[in-house]
Design an enzyme around this catalytic site. Structure first.
Site, short mmCIF file in Angstrom:
data_model
loop_
_atom_site.label_atom_id
_atom_site.label_comp_id
_atom_site.label_asym_id
_atom_site.label_seq_id
_atom_site.Cartn_x
_atom_site.Cartn_y
_atom_site.Cartn_z
N GLY A 1 -6.67 6.36 6.17
CA GLY A 1 -5.76 6.86 5.11
C GLY A 1 -4.58 8.03 5.61
CG ASN A 2 -0.49 10.14 3.86
OD1 ASN A 2 -0.08 10.10 4.30
ND2 ASN A 2 -0.68 10.77 2.11
CG ASP A 3 -6.63 10.89 3.07
OD1 ASP A 3 -6.03 9.46 3.57
OD2 ASP A 3 -7.20 11.37 2.17
CB SER B 1 -0.83 -0.10 1.27
OG SER B 1 -1.27 1.48 1.62
#
Lengths: 192, 192
Positions: free
Chosen positions: A178-180, A11
């Protein structure tokens, strides 16, 4: 507070989030938890962006924008996505071990820092040796039944707790995806 | 620089982004562009979070976290998702008109501010009248062929430019997706 960080080497968003580990560690004790994204998709429904080509195109651009903003390299292996089960089993084998952070760094830097095919045992071996790890012992652990079972159990735990993709974070029962969402994770772990 | 902001009244993430309109307008000239999310999904593949129940559950929590952080109400209509084609046609009819911002505000506040069923003509009529708009004329416009054709053309334009969901932003050719990318839109419109 404790931050659980479920990741899969396959990922790219998990990789980007991993590059921000120091920021997360400043907010709480981070437990990196290896799980199988393929198993998650199988259980919850495949919502990988690559299933919708227009979304996949945007996401690739978006991931590169994040990498640029973070100042980290992002290089996709020529064949992508690729099968990460062997290196994920290695992660499960080393989880909690002193060598674990070095192992995760070695694999992620090979996979998305240099765009190497870590599904190839020789490439993986070289990456581990380059990081000063005992590649032979670690590659050997990847075929052990208890290691396979542990990785499966962690995947099942994440699914039971609501995960549907990667990276997935938990701060107690609060889940972020999520990374965000790193800033939300930090706020949850260390309220202002 | 000009910011194009493609939205559908049925999209809670578009509503949340719309509540931050002043922030976007401080970065550039914002063109709110009504398009049909259903038409986009039909063309690109349905990637609505509701297609994956675990993702839908997280997204609902996540949307409420954003609303709380923005300090805005977020209330879902009892029946959700609902058919927004009539109010979207009204938006297409008014696009570029002086009454357009008032219309968008009236519909979004009814839909997600108060959780009203704007697919019901009487509910929609009351919301428009409450905002001081000529509800009869606007509701009448929703059945006009040129209005229908305009909404369809805007939807097709967005798809051709790469949209796959809502909200979708363009700053020249750079596309951003999601309420959670507002900061990227601002950076693109007004580089530091």
């Amino acid at each position: 507070m404790r931050i659980e960080f479920f990741f899969d080497f396959g990922s790219p968003a998990s990789y980007l989030a991993w590059t921000q580990l120091a920021k997360l560690e400043a907010a709480g004790e981070v437990a990196l938890r290896p799980f199988l994204l393929g198993g998650v998709f199988k259980a919850t429904g495949n919502n990988s962006p690559v299933t919708v080509p227009a979304k996949g195109k945007w996401m690739t651009e978006d991931l590169h924008r994040w990498a640029d903003a973070y100042g980290v390299p992002l290089k996709f292996p020529r064949s992508f996505p690729l099968n990460t089960i062997a290196p994920m089993r290695g992660a499960a084998a080393l989880e909690g071990d002193a060598r674990f952070p070095t192992y995760v760094q070695a694999v992620y830097e090979a996979m998305f820092g240099r765009g190497e095919d870590i599904s190839d045992p020789e490439t993986l071996r070289a990456a581990l040796k380059g990081a000063g790890l005992d590649a032979k012992a670690i590659l050997g652990s990847m075929t052990e039944e208890p290691v396979k079972a542990k990785l499966k159990a962690t995947t099942e735990e994440a699914i039971a707790r609501g995960a549907f993709g990667a990276p997935t974070f938990f701060v107690a029962d609060q889940m972020h995806f999520g990374n965000d969402r790193i800033d939300w994770v930090i706020r949850a772990a260390k309220p202002a």
